[in-house]
Enzyme design. Structure first.
Site, PDB file in Angstrom:
ATOM      1  N   GLU A 193      32.503  11.518  23.996  1.00 16.20           N
ATOM      2  CA  GLU A 193      32.547  11.457  22.537  1.00 16.20           C
ATOM      3  C   GLU A 193      32.425  12.809  21.833  1.00 16.20           C
ATOM      4  OE1 GLU A 193      29.429   8.392  22.986  1.00 16.20           O
ATOM      5  OE2 GLU A 193      30.334   7.556  21.180  1.00 16.20           O
ATOM      6  N   ARG A 251      22.520   5.715  15.011  1.00 19.40           N
ATOM      7  CA  ARG A 251      23.042   7.002  15.490  1.00 19.40           C
ATOM      8  C   ARG A 251      23.430   7.902  14.308  1.00 19.40           C
ATOM      9  NH1 ARG A 251      24.329   9.575  20.325  1.00 19.40           N
ATOM     10  NH2 ARG A 251      23.989   7.791  21.689  1.00 19.40           N
TER      11      ARG A 251
HETATM   12  N1  MTE Z   1      39.066   8.558  26.811  1.00 21.98           N
HETATM   13  C1  MTE Z   1      40.125   7.752  27.032  1.00 21.98           C
HETATM   14  N2  MTE Z   1      41.200   8.261  27.627  1.00 21.98           N
HETATM   15  N3  MTE Z   1      40.114   6.442  26.651  1.00 21.98           N
HETATM   16  C2  MTE Z   1      39.024   5.889  26.010  1.00 21.98           C
HETATM   17  O1  MTE Z   1      39.032   4.701  25.684  1.00 21.98           O
HETATM   18  N4  MTE Z   1      36.761   6.269  25.123  1.00 21.98           N
HETATM   19  C3  MTE Z   1      35.825   7.256  24.605  1.00 21.98           C
HETATM   20  C4  MTE Z   1      35.640   8.391  25.598  1.00 21.98           C
HETATM   21  N5  MTE Z   1      36.908   8.889  26.035  1.00 21.98           N
HETATM   22  C5  MTE Z   1      37.891   6.721  25.762  1.00 21.98           C
HETATM   23  C6  MTE Z   1      37.954   8.067  26.211  1.00 21.98           C
HETATM   24  C7  MTE Z   1      34.523   6.706  24.282  1.00 21.98           C
HETATM   25  S1  MTE Z   1      34.299   5.959  22.803  1.00 21.98           S
HETATM   26  C8  MTE Z   1      33.471   6.820  25.139  1.00 21.98           C
HETATM   27  S2  MTE Z   1      31.932   6.244  24.739  1.00 21.98           S
HETATM   28  C9  MTE Z   1      33.608   7.422  26.455  1.00 21.98           C
HETATM   29  O2  MTE Z   1      34.928   7.868  26.729  1.00 21.98           O
HETATM   30  C10 MTE Z   1      33.215   6.386  27.494  1.00 21.98           C
HETATM   31  O3  MTE Z   1      33.342   6.834  28.773  1.00 21.98           O
HETATM   32  P1  MTE Z   1      32.232   7.731  29.493  1.00 21.98           P
HETATM   33  O4  MTE Z   1      30.912   7.089  29.227  1.00 21.98           O
HETATM   34  O5  MTE Z   1      32.635   7.689  30.905  1.00 21.98           O
HETATM   35  O6  MTE Z   1      32.332   9.081  28.881  1.00 21.98           O
HETATM   36  N1  LUZ Z   2      26.687   2.114  22.013  1.00 23.87           N
HETATM   37  C1  LUZ Z   2      25.438   1.665  21.934  1.00 23.87           C
HETATM   38  C2  LUZ Z   2      26.987   3.404  21.829  1.00 23.87           C
HETATM   39  O1  LUZ Z   2      25.213   0.475  22.079  1.00 23.87           O
HETATM   40  N2  LUZ Z   2      24.448   2.541  21.703  1.00 23.87           N
HETATM   41  C3  LUZ Z   2      24.663   3.853  21.514  1.00 23.87           C
HETATM   42  O2  LUZ Z   2      23.734   4.607  21.319  1.00 23.87           O
HETATM   43  C4  LUZ Z   2      25.985   4.315  21.567  1.00 23.87           C
HETATM   44  N3  LUZ Z   2      26.272   5.592  21.355  1.00 23.87           N
HETATM   45  C5  LUZ Z   2      27.519   5.993  21.390  1.00 23.87           C
HETATM   46  C6  LUZ Z   2      28.516   5.072  21.646  1.00 23.87           C
HETATM   47  N4  LUZ Z   2      28.245   3.799  21.867  1.00 23.87           N
HETATM   48 MO1  MOS Z   3      32.172   4.747  22.925  1.00 25.65          MO
HETATM   49  S1  MOS Z   3      32.074   4.474  20.898  1.00 25.65           S
HETATM   50  O1  MOS Z   3      30.502   4.647  23.168  1.00 25.65           O
HETATM   51  O2  MOS Z   3      32.680   3.241  23.435  1.00 25.65           O
END
Ligand code: MTE
Ligand code: LUZ
Ligand code: MOS
Length: 788
Positions: free
Chosen positions: A727, A313
């Protein structure tokens, strides 16, 4: 059809439970009689040969039932998902300080922890490597290096009017989820196990537990209610703790619980990957970027974990939201003797984007212009090609930039800052604009799938199970909204069940910001099937269709029937059939009231032999402006404002999405400014508590934090047109580094400032008054283990 306003403004369905303290987390589960508690004995040193382990004293300690080591593992002592290079419990060698060697199970947690303190290990030290560049020189790589290429870089340099080179580095970041890692494993009948785990990846826990115990996956059920935060730290690294609990439950046939204390969690679990990078950028006279070359040295830690995916990534995002016709990016995943690093919000993207922003800043500073001029000139447009071959479509890079600049009156803000700087000697302000672009989809195409199991119960209430794990990001709210919208019922009818591998199998982790899209689309499909069946029956009830043998109505439902607001409509006319009556009647006529559906993101593909393809369903775009105010005497600063214009598509839940954006921005600012991991010379984490590792609190959050929603039609692969948001906003935080940098240069235009984040007040002070500090160097002090 758009969701109704009532559904859109639902907010977070968990909110009431959270504020009342009623939400259930792992540690709130009632404990069964006979439950044992685990504690982990870990390597005190970074690298060495394990000669002997002294566990007799621990075994004899009060309450202790067992001390388990690698020799007690019935299956494979292996937890590596991408590369099989990580034992669950160290055997033979230890590769980082904090690596688990043994697990103690005792009748109380206090007894287990006391017993761990009685354990010692004879470890013959070996030389350790903490610097990723050094690891690369030694050839200590996790996987072979990878390169993304576009255009003809070598030929492009000669066309450049300006060429600049430099290095940039970003530090790690502790996830600091409020709920630490933990799991509770309970033996079930016939040699089964149920594991409650605070994991983003229930299937990873199931698969790995099966491997380590040497049993089929169907004997293991993993259940997740919700997490008190994950941020990527529980995508892969919830697994070892769950498997250790499972190992205890398996060997001792008693329920076993393992919850890490904060200091153990901080020293034993991986963080965001630190990176060291080299860049070279070439610009035409009109400031178009013609050439960009970058080399990334990723500090992977002692085992692969998710590092190869994170590295990938970084490559995908190395040009951020700019069009670069000629580029070559090479990335090394370097094996060092620190804890294996892992997913963290942004997943390598932020590390890649920091470097091109550094390259642009270097060019702008040398040319005596604003970075924003170069940034703006090079923003992506529709039809531009990314270095990985995907063509930018529905690209809102410029749109968000222009919206930000006009909405927040950036020109006036700039003048105001200039006036402030001209009239203040001991305070200076700096402004940075930060455009972002983030690809939505797991970069591993196969991971972009999810499924849903939807039951309509005979009283009209609805239960939904998906692969999505709720961790505070609001995915349960969004899935509930999709179901309510899809079935035409109120949100109160819908209950989101725990995430359970026996109900929804073969799940991808909830990660990559894709959970709402993937699980929402699967839920949408299941609801489509249910709605079609129910409306077919409504047609029969309204005398619009005949009933076929076996109770299933013949043919498609009469066109024009729909369920809205819990009533069947014929066109715009409400009929006499209410939702509950329809469900009841359908049940009595033996209509199946359960649907299961699978969703796999269409169109995406990637060929890793050519490093080209169309890996992302779509991209998220946005632009932020960050202002820092620096105290020139002390080197301290505040982030005065963070203003963003963000492309959410058509947000399906603005309350949740605003929370994601604000939280992401503050977390990104923390990474860039105050969060600094310090290791001692032996590679032990010194910043293993909240007293030494600082994350932003309410006082460190920007005084002015405003996120504007660009309400644009969303792409088709976004659920209900609402773009993934988990993210991307973290990336705005990168602007904080550059805002502080600008403020330092306003105070001292000659300041020698490394592109080294976090830009802590200590570094700021040195940059401001560097010469004076150099004269009288302080005594040796702890350094970051990866510092060059
Ligand atoms: N928001 C909260 N409150 N807590 C979390 O742990 N994780 C983040 C983001 N927002 C997180 C968060 C991360 S790393 C990701 S990948 C996404 O939420 C995952 O959830 P989604 O796929 O539903 O967006
Ligand atoms: N996890 C993963 C990830 O396994 N592949 C991805 O591309 C990715 N991208 C964002 C966060 N987690
Ligand atoms: Mo988020 S780093 O994809 O859990």
């Amino acid at each position: 059809m758009k969701p109704t306003d009532a559904i859109r403004h639902a907010g977070n369905v968990d909110a009431a439970g959270h504020v009342r303290g009623e939400s259930i987390y792992l540690d709130d589960l009632p404990e069964q009689a006979g439950t044992l508690h685990g504690a982990v004995f870990a390597s005190p040193i970074a690298h060495g040969s394990l000669r002997d382990l002294h566990r007799d004293a621990a075994r004899a300690a009060p309450g202790v039932i067992a001390v388990l080591t690698a020799t007690e593992i019935p299956g494979e002592n292996q937890i590596g998902g991408i590369v099989p290079d990580e034992p669950l419990l160290a055997a033979g060698e230890v590769h980082y300080a904090g690596q688990p060697i043994a697990v103690v199970f005792a009748t109380t947690e206090a007894a287990a922890r006391a017993a761990v303190k009685l354990m010692t290990a004879d470890i013959e030290p070996r030389s350790a490597v903490f610097d990723p560049r050094e690891a690369a020189r030694l050839g200590h790589l996790i996987v072979p290096p990878r390169s993304f290429r576009i255009g003809d870089l070598d030929a492009a340099w000669s066309q450049c009017a300006h060429v600049f080179e430099g290095s940039a580095e970003t530090g790690g970041q502790e996830h600091l989820y409020i709920e630490t890692q933990g799991a509770y494993a309970i033996p079930t009948e016939a040699g089964g196990l149920r594991i409650h785990s605070s994991t983003q990846g229930p299937t990873a826990v199931q698969r790995t537990a099966a491997r380590v115990l040497g049993i089929p996956m169907h004997r293991i059920e993993v259940d997740v209610t919700r997490l008190g935060g994950g941020f990527g730290g529980k995508e892969d690294q919830a697994t070892p703790w769950a498997v250790l609990a499972a190992l205890g439950a398996w060997r001792l046939r008693r329920p076993c619980k393992l919850v890490l204390h904060r200091a153990d969690d901080m020293r034993m679990t991986g963080k965001r990957h630190p990176y060291a990078s080299d860049f070279k950028i070439g610009l035409a006279a009109d400031l178009r970027i013609l050439a960009y070359e970058v080399t990334f040295y990723q500090d992977a830690g002692a085992a692969a974990d998710l590092s190869p995916a994170v590295l990938e990534r970084t490559l995908f995002h190395h040009t951020n939201s700019y069009f670069v016709p000629n580029a070559r990016a090479t990335a090394y995943s370097c094996r060092t003797n620190v804890v294996p690093h892992t997913a963290f919000r942004g997943f390598g993207g932020p590390q890649g984007m920091f470097v091109i922003e550094a390259a642009i800043a270097r060019a702008a500073e040398a040319l005596g212009i604003e970075s924003a001029v170069i940034q703006e000139r090079n923003l992506l447009r529709d039809g531009d090609v990314f270095p990985y071959g995907q063509i930018a479509a529905r690209c809102n890079a410029r749109r968000t930039w222009e919206d930000l600049v006009s909405r927040f009156e950036i020109a006036a803000l700039r003048q105001e800052i200039e006036r402030f700087n001209a009239s203040h000697a001991t305070e200076k302000k700096g402004l940075a604009l930060m455009p972002i672009c983030f690809g939505i989809s797991f970069t591993k195409t196969f991971m972009n799938q999810a499924s849903a199991l939807v039951h309509v119960y005979q009283d009209g209430s609805v239960g939904v199970s998906t692969a999505a794990v709720e961790m505070g990001q609001g995915v349960n709210s969004k899935v509930a909204q999709v179901a309510a919208h899809g079935l035409g019922v109120g949100l109160a009818r819908v209950r989101i069940e725990s995430t359970n591998t026996a109900r929804v199998a073969n799940t991808s982790p909830s990660a990559a910001s894709a959970s709402a899209d993937l699980n929402g689309k699967a839920t949408e499909r299941a609801c489509d099937a249910l709605r079609a069946r129910l409306l077919a029956h409504a047609a029969v009830m309204l005398g619009k269709a005949a009933t076929a043998a076996g109770g299933s109505p013949a043919g498609a439902p009469a066109a024009g029937l729909a369920v809205r607001d819990e009533r069947v409509y014929d066109g715009d006319t409400p009929t006499k059939i209410a939702w509950v009556d329809l469900v009841r009647a359908a049940f009595l006529n033996r209509v199946q009231l359960t649907a299961q559906a699978h969703y796999a993101t269409p169109e995406i593909h990637f060929d890793w032999t050519t490093e080209k393809g169309h890996p992302f369903a779509y991209h998220a775009y946005g632009t932020a402006a960050i202002v820092a105010r620096l105290d020139v005497v002390r080197g301290t600063y505040v982030i005065e404002s963070a203003l963003a214009s963000h492309d959410f598509g058509r947000s399906m839940n603005p309350i949740v999405d605003r929370g994601q954006a604000e939280g992401g921005i503050v977390q990104g600012i923390g990474w860039m400014t105050m969060e600094e991991l310090m290791f001692d010379a032996e590679g032990r984490l010194r910043t293993n508590a909240l007293s030494t590792y600082k994350v932003p609190d309410i006082y460190a959050a920007p005084e002015r934090l405003e996120v504007h929603f660009l309400d644009l039609e969303g792409p088709p692969h976004a659920i209900l047109g609402s773009k993934a948001v988990g993210e991307p906003p973290l990336l705005y935080g990168i602007g904080a580094y550059f805002a502080v940098r600008r403020a330092i240069r306003a105070a001292n235009p000659k300041a020698d400032i490394a592109f080294s984040a976090p830009i802590t007040p200590e570094k700021t002070l040195r940059a401001l008054h560097g010469a004076r500090f150099a004269a009288r160097r302080a005594a040796p002090r702890p350094t970051r283990a990866h510092a060059p």
